[in-house]
Every structure is written in C-alpha cells, then in structure tokens.
Design a protein around this motif. Sequence first.
Motif, PDB file in Angstrom:
ATOM      1  N   TRP A  54     124.757  37.935  28.237  1.00  0.00           N
ATOM      2  CA  TRP A  54     125.345  39.070  27.666  1.00  0.00           C
ATOM      3  C   TRP A  54     126.557  39.442  28.777  1.00  0.00           C
ATOM      4  O   TRP A  54     126.110  39.054  29.876  1.00  0.00           O
ATOM      5  CB  TRP A  54     124.344  40.117  27.333  1.00  0.00           C
ATOM      6  CG  TRP A  54     123.707  40.787  28.334  1.00  0.00           C
ATOM      7  CD1 TRP A  54     122.496  40.463  29.085  1.00  0.00           C
ATOM      8  CD2 TRP A  54     123.987  42.153  29.086  1.00  0.00           C
ATOM      9  NE1 TRP A  54     122.134  41.388  30.138  1.00  0.00           N
ATOM     10  CE2 TRP A  54     123.023  42.452  30.136  1.00  0.00           C
ATOM     11  CE3 TRP A  54     125.139  42.970  28.915  1.00  0.00           C
ATOM     12  CZ2 TRP A  54     122.979  43.572  30.716  1.00  0.00           C
ATOM     13  CZ3 TRP A  54     125.185  44.119  29.620  1.00  0.00           C
ATOM     14  CH2 TRP A  54     124.168  44.516  30.585  1.00  0.00           C
ATOM     15  N   CYS A  55     127.384  40.290  28.526  1.00  0.00           N
ATOM     16  CA  CYS A  55     128.401  40.558  29.556  1.00  0.00           C
ATOM     17  C   CYS A  55     128.671  42.090  29.339  1.00  0.00           C
ATOM     18  O   CYS A  55     128.482  42.768  28.382  1.00  0.00           O
ATOM     19  CB  CYS A  55     129.747  39.835  28.945  1.00  0.00           C
ATOM     20  SG  CYS A  55     129.675  38.040  28.792  1.00  0.00           S
ATOM     21  N   LEU A  56     129.107  42.467  30.528  1.00  0.00           N
ATOM     22  CA  LEU A  56     129.320  43.980  30.679  1.00  0.00           C
ATOM     23  C   LEU A  56     130.437  44.023  31.498  1.00  0.00           C
ATOM     24  O   LEU A  56     130.954  43.371  32.468  1.00  0.00           O
ATOM     25  CB  LEU A  56     128.219  44.558  31.381  1.00  0.00           C
ATOM     26  CG  LEU A  56     128.159  46.009  31.948  1.00  0.00           C
ATOM     27  CD1 LEU A  56     128.321  46.823  30.545  1.00  0.00           C
ATOM     28  CD2 LEU A  56     126.954  46.437  32.812  1.00  0.00           C
ATOM     29  N   ALA A  65     123.269  49.555  38.167  1.00  0.00           N
ATOM     30  CA  ALA A  65     121.814  49.923  37.723  1.00  0.00           C
ATOM     31  C   ALA A  65     121.466  48.452  36.832  1.00  0.00           C
ATOM     32  O   ALA A  65     120.518  48.066  37.124  1.00  0.00           O
ATOM     33  CB  ALA A  65     121.812  51.010  36.650  1.00  0.00           C
ATOM     34  N   PHE A  66     122.494  47.878  36.046  1.00  0.00           N
ATOM     35  CA  PHE A  66     122.052  46.594  35.360  1.00  0.00           C
ATOM     36  C   PHE A  66     122.007  45.364  36.450  1.00  0.00           C
ATOM     37  O   PHE A  66     120.967  44.501  36.277  1.00  0.00           O
ATOM     38  CB  PHE A  66     123.036  46.193  34.342  1.00  0.00           C
ATOM     39  CG  PHE A  66     122.468  47.016  33.044  1.00  0.00           C
ATOM     40  CD1 PHE A  66     121.536  46.440  32.185  1.00  0.00           C
ATOM     41  CD2 PHE A  66     123.599  47.992  32.502  1.00  0.00           C
ATOM     42  CE1 PHE A  66     121.368  47.141  30.888  1.00  0.00           C
ATOM     43  CE2 PHE A  66     123.119  48.403  31.399  1.00  0.00           C
ATOM     44  CZ  PHE A  66     122.071  47.893  30.666  1.00  0.00           C
ATOM     45  N   ARG A  67     122.426  45.249  37.479  1.00  0.00           N
ATOM     46  CA  ARG A  67     122.691  44.441  38.614  1.00  0.00           C
ATOM     47  C   ARG A  67     121.316  44.613  39.022  1.00  0.00           C
ATOM     48  O   ARG A  67     120.645  43.583  39.606  1.00  0.00           O
ATOM     49  CB  ARG A  67     123.624  44.737  39.525  1.00  0.00           C
ATOM     50  CG  ARG A  67     124.945  44.102  39.081  1.00  0.00           C
ATOM     51  CD  ARG A  67     125.967  44.052  39.983  1.00  0.00           C
ATOM     52  NE  ARG A  67     127.270  43.255  39.830  1.00  0.00           N
ATOM     53  CZ  ARG A  67     128.343  43.808  40.127  1.00  0.00           C
ATOM     54  NH1 ARG A  67     128.542  44.762  40.914  1.00  0.00           N
ATOM     55  NH2 ARG A  67     129.544  42.890  39.690  1.00  0.00           N
ATOM     56  N   GLU A 125     123.773  36.339  37.716  1.00  0.00           N
ATOM     57  CA  GLU A 125     124.919  37.169  37.149  1.00  0.00           C
ATOM     58  C   GLU A 125     126.212  36.480  37.908  1.00  0.00           C
ATOM     59  O   GLU A 125     126.118  35.939  38.856  1.00  0.00           O
ATOM     60  CB  GLU A 125     125.032  38.396  37.409  1.00  0.00           C
ATOM     61  CG  GLU A 125     124.986  38.756  39.067  1.00  0.00           C
ATOM     62  CD  GLU A 125     124.727  40.239  39.327  1.00  0.00           C
ATOM     63  OE1 GLU A 125     125.914  41.095  39.526  1.00  0.00           O
ATOM     64  OE2 GLU A 125     123.837  40.960  39.071  1.00  0.00           O
ATOM     65  N   HIS A 126     127.170  36.568  37.046  1.00  0.00           N
ATOM     66  CA  HIS A 126     128.304  35.904  37.365  1.00  0.00           C
ATOM     67  C   HIS A 126     129.582  36.883  37.185  1.00  0.00           C
ATOM     68  O   HIS A 126     129.753  37.176  36.169  1.00  0.00           O
ATOM     69  CB  HIS A 126     128.753  34.437  36.576  1.00  0.00           C
ATOM     70  CG  HIS A 126     127.703  33.569  36.872  1.00  0.00           C
ATOM     71  ND1 HIS A 126     127.511  32.848  37.768  1.00  0.00           N
ATOM     72  CD2 HIS A 126     126.552  33.120  36.016  1.00  0.00           C
ATOM     73  CE1 HIS A 126     126.653  31.915  37.809  1.00  0.00           C
ATOM     74  NE2 HIS A 126     125.901  32.219  36.635  1.00  0.00           N
ATOM     75  N   PHE A 134     125.653  38.357  32.658  1.00  0.00           N
ATOM     76  CA  PHE A 134     124.021  38.505  33.204  1.00  0.00           C
ATOM     77  C   PHE A 134     123.493  37.250  32.352  1.00  0.00           C
ATOM     78  O   PHE A 134     123.638  37.071  31.164  1.00  0.00           O
ATOM     79  CB  PHE A 134     123.683  39.647  32.702  1.00  0.00           C
ATOM     80  CG  PHE A 134     123.869  40.899  33.459  1.00  0.00           C
ATOM     81  CD1 PHE A 134     123.601  41.123  34.706  1.00  0.00           C
ATOM     82  CD2 PHE A 134     125.084  41.737  33.113  1.00  0.00           C
ATOM     83  CE1 PHE A 134     124.089  42.146  35.451  1.00  0.00           C
ATOM     84  CE2 PHE A 134     125.632  42.598  33.863  1.00  0.00           C
ATOM     85  CZ  PHE A 134     124.892  42.905  35.234  1.00  0.00           C
ATOM     86  N   VAL A 135     122.691  36.352  32.947  1.00  0.00           N
ATOM     87  CA  VAL A 135     122.013  35.311  32.015  1.00  0.00           C
ATOM     88  C   VAL A 135     120.487  35.672  32.753  1.00  0.00           C
ATOM     89  O   VAL A 135     120.170  35.889  33.870  1.00  0.00           O
ATOM     90  CB  VAL A 135     122.192  33.865  32.756  1.00  0.00           C
ATOM     91  CG1 VAL A 135     121.434  32.885  32.368  1.00  0.00           C
ATOM     92  CG2 VAL A 135     123.828  33.681  32.640  1.00  0.00           C
TER      93      VAL A 135
END
Length: 164
Positions: A54-56, A65-67, A125-126, A134-135
């Motif tokens: 998914w992408c942010l 926070a997601f990282r 993450e990339h 995010f993978v």
Amino acid sequence: MTQPQNDSRALRNALGRYATGVTIVTAIDPDGHPIGLTVNSFAAVSLEPALVLWCLDNKSHNLEAFRQATHHAINVLAADQQDLSNRFATWPADRFAGLPWHAGAGGAPVFPGCCATFEMAKVTEHAAGDHTIFVGSVERFSETPDLAPLLFHAGRYRELAELA
C-alpha cells in the motif's frame, strides 16, 4: 486525448479512470494509539510468500508513525461502509471515537463488517516520488464473500454491478 506528463491534474483524472477498491489502513503509533486512514493504493504483490503493498503520501502527518509500526491492517471496505471511508479520509478528527474494532496482528485495528482484512507485518518500505510504498507479509487474513465491495472511480464512490 494525450496530455503532457507534467499536467498533474490531468494525470490524476486519468488515473481516476482505473476503478479501485477502498481500504482503511491501520496501525498502532509509538505511543500505543490507533491510527488509520482511507487508502485506495493497495495491491497484491506475491502469493508465495504472501505479500501485499500500500502507498502513503509523504506529506501525511501519519507517515512517521506508519514507518515505525511493525504491523499494519488493510481493511477492505464493503459497499455499506462509505461513511467509515469518509471518516478516515477527514482530518483532523478522532477517527476511532465510538468505533468497534479489535486488535489484529501487532495490535493493528481490524474493523467488523469488511469484505476482507489483511493483517501484515511490515517487511520494507520504498521511497517512490511523492509517496512511500509499504510492503508487508500477510500473517492473517479473512473474507466475507457475500459482501459487495465499496469502489472508487472517477472521483466518486461506486457499486459493483453484474454484466449481462
């Protein structure tokens, strides 16, 4: 009609011609609070091993926070969950106030009534342009096959229809 690549509004409109499902991605922030937002950039990557992405947007106030979160939950919304989608697309708001949910893998919030849910451990993450990809490795998943999905196309919510 062909457009120049630097016309971001035209590009956004063209990308909107691709119908997507609607998800709410959730996690637990470093302080132990639930976080989440509406996302339509979700995709399967691999079955063996089971990976999703998914992408942010890099401007998101939740990016850090997601990282830091070890797990994310992808809640695939059902057609009757448009209000939930809107709630998690709005800022600022206490998005979780009064909502039922349970802790999935790593504590990431899982909502009842969804078409499907994927509980993932973040693998990597990339950086990719103005977004972060995010993978995650799917640890658990569930589905409710009799629920129709909430769809998004050309800037509007849509419903699934059978073709003759």
